[in-house]
Design a protein around this motif. Structure first.
Motif, mmCIF file in Angstrom:
data_model
loop_
_atom_site.group_PDB
_atom_site.id
_atom_site.type_symbol
_atom_site.label_atom_id
_atom_site.label_comp_id
_atom_site.label_asym_id
_atom_site.label_seq_id
_atom_site.Cartn_x
_atom_site.Cartn_y
_atom_site.Cartn_z
ATOM 1 N N GLU A 42 -7.767 1.641 -0.049
ATOM 2 C CA GLU A 42 -7.797 2.824 -0.905
ATOM 3 C C GLU A 42 -7.605 4.091 -0.082
ATOM 4 O OE1 GLU A 42 -12.534 3.607 -1.250
ATOM 5 O OE2 GLU A 42 -11.732 1.851 -2.276
ATOM 6 N N HIS A 43 -7.587 3.953 1.244
ATOM 7 C CA HIS A 43 -7.413 5.092 2.134
ATOM 8 C C HIS A 43 -5.978 5.143 2.632
ATOM 9 C CE1 HIS A 43 -11.719 5.616 2.075
ATOM 10 N NE2 HIS A 43 -11.848 4.341 2.396
ATOM 11 N N PRO A 44 -5.453 6.346 2.807
ATOM 12 C CA PRO A 44 -4.086 6.438 3.327
ATOM 13 C C PRO A 44 -4.015 5.902 4.752
ATOM 14 C CG PRO A 44 -5.082 8.628 3.108
ATOM 15 C CD PRO A 44 -6.043 7.645 2.541
ATOM 16 N N PRO A 45 -2.876 5.344 5.141
ATOM 17 C CA PRO A 45 -2.754 4.796 6.491
ATOM 18 C C PRO A 45 -2.844 5.876 7.560
ATOM 19 C CG PRO A 45 -0.630 4.802 5.406
ATOM 20 C CD PRO A 45 -1.650 5.188 4.375
ATOM 21 N N TRP A 46 -2.608 7.125 7.184
ATOM 22 C CA TRP A 46 -2.654 8.231 8.140
ATOM 23 C C TRP A 46 -4.006 8.948 8.129
ATOM 24 C CZ3 TRP A 46 -3.752 12.086 4.950
ATOM 25 C CH2 TRP A 46 -3.246 12.030 3.651
ATOM 26 N N THR A 52 1.185 4.902 15.596
ATOM 27 C CA THR A 52 1.932 4.490 14.409
ATOM 28 C C THR A 52 0.997 4.335 13.218
ATOM 29 O OG1 THR A 52 1.688 2.109 14.786
ATOM 30 C CG2 THR A 52 3.580 3.185 15.823
ATOM 31 N N ILE A 53 1.597 4.254 12.043
ATOM 32 C CA ILE A 53 0.887 3.885 10.825
ATOM 33 C C ILE A 53 1.652 2.737 10.177
ATOM 34 C CG2 ILE A 53 -0.120 6.149 10.419
ATOM 35 C CD1 ILE A 53 2.070 6.596 8.271
ATOM 36 N N THR A 54 0.949 1.957 9.366
ATOM 37 C CA THR A 54 1.606 0.863 8.660
ATOM 38 C C THR A 54 1.193 0.891 7.198
ATOM 39 O OG1 THR A 54 -0.176 -0.702 9.077
ATOM 40 C CG2 THR A 54 1.584 -0.624 10.706
ATOM 41 N N ASP A 55 2.025 0.314 6.366
ATOM 42 C CA ASP A 55 1.666 0.155 4.954
ATOM 43 C C ASP A 55 1.542 -1.327 4.613
ATOM 44 O OD1 ASP A 55 4.314 -0.595 4.880
ATOM 45 O OD2 ASP A 55 4.941 0.958 3.488
ATOM 46 N N TRP A 56 1.057 -2.121 5.578
ATOM 47 C CA TRP A 56 0.932 -3.561 5.394
ATOM 48 C C TRP A 56 -0.345 -3.960 4.687
ATOM 49 C CZ3 TRP A 56 1.873 -4.644 11.238
ATOM 50 C CH2 TRP A 56 3.201 -4.400 11.548
ATOM 51 N N MET A 69 0.839 -1.178 0.000
ATOM 52 C CA MET A 69 0.000 0.000 0.000
ATOM 53 C C MET A 69 0.884 1.242 0.000
ATOM 54 S SD MET A 69 -2.779 1.207 2.804
ATOM 55 C CE MET A 69 -1.744 1.931 4.015
ATOM 56 N N ALA A 70 0.465 2.216 -0.741
ATOM 57 C CA ALA A 70 1.204 3.471 -0.774
ATOM 58 C C ALA A 70 0.948 4.263 0.500
ATOM 59 C CB ALA A 70 0.770 4.282 -1.987
ATOM 60 N N LEU A 71 1.906 5.091 0.879
ATOM 61 C CA LEU A 71 1.738 5.946 2.048
ATOM 62 C C LEU A 71 1.013 7.252 1.704
ATOM 63 C CD1 LEU A 71 5.228 5.415 3.683
ATOM 64 C CD2 LEU A 71 3.028 4.648 4.566
ATOM 65 N N PHE A 72 0.730 7.484 0.409
ATOM 66 C CA PHE A 72 0.042 8.703 -0.026
ATOM 67 C C PHE A 72 0.784 9.942 0.466
ATOM 68 C CE2 PHE A 72 -3.093 5.338 0.087
ATOM 69 C CZ PHE A 72 -3.877 5.540 -1.036
ATOM 70 N N THR A 73 2.100 9.936 0.317
ATOM 71 C CA THR A 73 2.945 11.010 0.834
ATOM 72 C C THR A 73 2.588 12.363 0.248
ATOM 73 O OG1 THR A 73 4.712 9.390 1.060
ATOM 74 C CG2 THR A 73 5.341 11.700 1.199
ATOM 75 N N GLU A 74 2.403 12.420 -1.062
ATOM 76 C CA GLU A 74 2.097 13.705 -1.692
ATOM 77 C C GLU A 74 0.805 14.291 -1.145
ATOM 78 O OE1 GLU A 74 2.309 15.848 -6.011
ATOM 79 O OE2 GLU A 74 2.499 13.684 -5.888
ATOM 80 N N GLN A 75 -0.205 13.446 -0.948
ATOM 81 C CA GLN A 75 -1.478 13.905 -0.398
ATOM 82 C C GLN A 75 -1.294 14.435 1.029
ATOM 83 O OE1 GLN A 75 -4.361 10.805 0.270
ATOM 84 N NE2 GLN A 75 -6.069 12.168 -0.216
#
Length: 158
Positions: free
Chosen positions: A106-110, A98-102, A1-7
């Motif tokens: 479709e939603h960002p982990p944060w 914490t957050i995980t990308d495991w 899963m992406a971390l959606f960093t740009e968002q």
């Protein structure tokens, strides 16, 4: 899963730096373009692969390399207090703060992150190291109404 960093950086942290970009899972900025100091922000890893417990800020000099590094822990800045209370996560448990990308989602982990205190800490850190950097807005991101208990008298008067 992406971390959606740009968002996260564009829509939530909304840092005011004139020259900035997200590359991969890191944010890079020149808070004052005429100075040789740059800011890099990425997710601070834990001992578990794919789990992050904060944001890692780095000041980098263009000629001399890294100058300083600071980790802003999500738990220390109340970023996930609401989520952690709702899910019953307690301090000292792996999921707390914490957050995980495991997982695939479709939603960002944060999702649901509270960035107000993180923004204030980023502002303090950047302005310490990079004189003349524009101040970071420390209120809620534009377009997001404050929670009912945070409304101002002007909001209540409507």
């Amino acid at each position: 899963m992406a971390l959606f960093t740009e968002q996260l950086f564009a829509d939530h942290l909304t840092l005011p730096y004139p020259e900035a970009a997200v590359v991969g899972d890191a944010y890079f900025a020149a808070p004052v373009p005429d100075l040789p100091l740059r800011l890099r922000i990425d997710f601070a890893p834990t001992i578990y692969a794919g789990r992050y417990d904060g944001l890692r800020l780095r000041i980098v000099h263009l000629d001399q390399g890294p100058v300083d590094t600071l980790v802003l822990r999500f738990a220390d800045h109340g970023a996930f207090d609401t989520r952690d209370r709702r899910n019953g996560y307690k301090q000292g448990q792996g999921e707390y703060g914490t957050i995980t990308d495991w997982t695939r989602s479709e939603h960002p982990p944060w999702a649901g992150i509270s960035v107000t205190r993180l923004r204030a800490a980023i502002d303090q850190y950047v302005r310490l190291w990079i004189p003349g950097a524009p101040p970071v807005r420390t209120g809620p991101p534009s377009g997001i109404a404050p929670a009912p208990h945070q409304r101002t008298s002007a909001t209540r008067a409507r």
